[in-house]
Design a protein around this motif. Sequence first.
Motif, PDB file in Angstrom:
ATOM      1  N   GLY A 121      -6.208  -2.409  -2.912  1.00  0.00           N
ATOM      2  CA  GLY A 121      -5.571  -1.781  -2.523  1.00  0.00           C
ATOM      3  C   GLY A 121      -5.110  -0.206  -2.791  1.00  0.00           C
ATOM      4  N   TYR A 122      -6.003  -0.038  -4.031  1.00  0.00           N
ATOM      5  CA  TYR A 122      -5.862   1.235  -4.792  1.00  0.00           C
ATOM      6  C   TYR A 122      -6.678   1.762  -3.859  1.00  0.00           C
ATOM      7  CZ  TYR A 122      -7.972   5.104  -7.483  1.00  0.00           C
ATOM      8  OH  TYR A 122      -8.782   6.034  -7.689  1.00  0.00           O
ATOM      9  N   SER A 123      -8.401   1.626  -3.441  1.00  0.00           N
ATOM     10  CA  SER A 123      -9.210   2.377  -2.614  1.00  0.00           C
ATOM     11  C   SER A 123      -8.555   2.573  -0.983  1.00  0.00           C
ATOM     12  CB  SER A 123     -10.257   0.886  -2.107  1.00  0.00           C
ATOM     13  OG  SER A 123     -11.672   2.308  -1.737  1.00  0.00           O
ATOM     14  N   PHE A 124      -7.574   2.072  -0.965  1.00  0.00           N
ATOM     15  CA  PHE A 124      -7.447   2.108   0.898  1.00  0.00           C
ATOM     16  C   PHE A 124      -6.571   2.771   0.660  1.00  0.00           C
ATOM     17  CE2 PHE A 124      -4.672   0.664   3.746  1.00  0.00           C
ATOM     18  CZ  PHE A 124      -5.328   0.967   5.082  1.00  0.00           C
ATOM     19  N   HIS A 125      -5.669   3.101  -0.495  1.00  0.00           N
ATOM     20  CA  HIS A 125      -4.559   3.940  -0.256  1.00  0.00           C
ATOM     21  C   HIS A 125      -4.684   4.762  -0.977  1.00  0.00           C
ATOM     22  CE1 HIS A 125      -0.728   5.600  -1.349  1.00  0.00           C
ATOM     23  NE2 HIS A 125      -1.659   6.512  -2.316  1.00  0.00           N
ATOM     24  N   THR A 126      -6.327   5.328  -1.689  1.00  0.00           N
ATOM     25  CA  THR A 126      -6.807   6.481  -1.528  1.00  0.00           C
ATOM     26  C   THR A 126      -7.925   7.333  -0.044  1.00  0.00           C
ATOM     27  OG1 THR A 126      -7.725   6.430  -4.059  1.00  0.00           O
ATOM     28  CG2 THR A 126      -8.837   7.990  -2.270  1.00  0.00           C
ATOM     29  N   ALA A 127      -8.253   6.634   0.385  1.00  0.00           N
ATOM     30  CA  ALA A 127      -9.216   6.072   1.417  1.00  0.00           C
ATOM     31  C   ALA A 127      -7.889   6.942   2.727  1.00  0.00           C
ATOM     32  CB  ALA A 127      -9.740   5.222   2.990  1.00  0.00           C
ATOM     33  N   ARG A 128      -6.553   6.122   2.841  1.00  0.00           N
ATOM     34  CA  ARG A 128      -6.087   6.732   4.172  1.00  0.00           C
ATOM     35  C   ARG A 128      -4.797   8.226   3.242  1.00  0.00           C
ATOM     36  NH1 ARG A 128      -0.012   5.789   4.360  1.00  0.00           N
ATOM     37  NH2 ARG A 128       0.494   5.240   6.711  1.00  0.00           N
TER      38      ARG A 128
END
Length: 304
Positions: A121-128
């Motif tokens: 979720g952290y990685s996805f939040h960064t990409a988003r």
Amino acid sequence: MRTILAALSANLGIAVAKFVGFAVTGSSSMLAEGVHSVADTANQALLLVGRKQASKRPDRLHQFGYGRNRYFYAFVVALVLFSMGSVFAVYEGIGKIRHPEELSSPFVAIAILLVAIALEGYSFHTARGESKALKGRQSWWGFIRSSRNPELPVVLLEDSGALMGLVLALAGVGLTMATGDAVWDGVGTVLIGCLLGAIAIVLIVEMKSLLIGEAATEEQERRIMAALDEGLAERVIHLRTQYLSPDELLVAAKIALPAGTPLDEVAAQVDAAEARIREAVPVARLIYIEPDLDRARGAGSTDR
């Protein structure tokens, strides 16, 4: 770069945790997710290699530079995701459905999956967050389809797929615990494989299109046309564009100038048009403008 490094560090840690979970529990869903995370980690490394290769200076053999390396390595990422992630997961899942094995210490698997969901979720939040400025008012699906930047759509799709895969793995392990039937673990694994296959196919299609060479977006073409229509140009005879890399757009245009325009004025008009294009579309690095007479004016030609 920030997005790729965040995804790389998250996936590396998640992969280790998942393989530990598989070793403890014997869950095929955990194994499939572990291989998935290894594939994702390798993919982030490939994206970094692509960026490094793309930064090489133009030479005699590649006079427009090496920018398309970013598209090539993103295409390889899609192939890795399909082969390592999807095909392996479907194969492993079918084997567990045909020969189900009881899970040991399933609570360990659940704990690891919950931690993995938080990290992913952290990685996805960064990409988003990194993608918002480029996305504008488009939908997320529209951004993935139209973006000329290969890394952000790849990471977005990988991370969203990883989150959904973790939920499927959690469901498989949970249903196995609730029913006592290990077939559900195999079903969850097959579903993970199908999910990864769908994401890989989308990436293959999109990266292939970028690798072949995509034109400027409609909004960019509109700005370029407006820049060319200023000055002495009677009309734009034709316009062709192509992305050489995510940060470099090639623009080639033929414009009609009035008959009898002095040569020094022609040169000044071309220079001014190039300056307006670069101001309107900063990624337009290579611009070739050919001045001509409007021979087709009477024929009603509208070729642009």
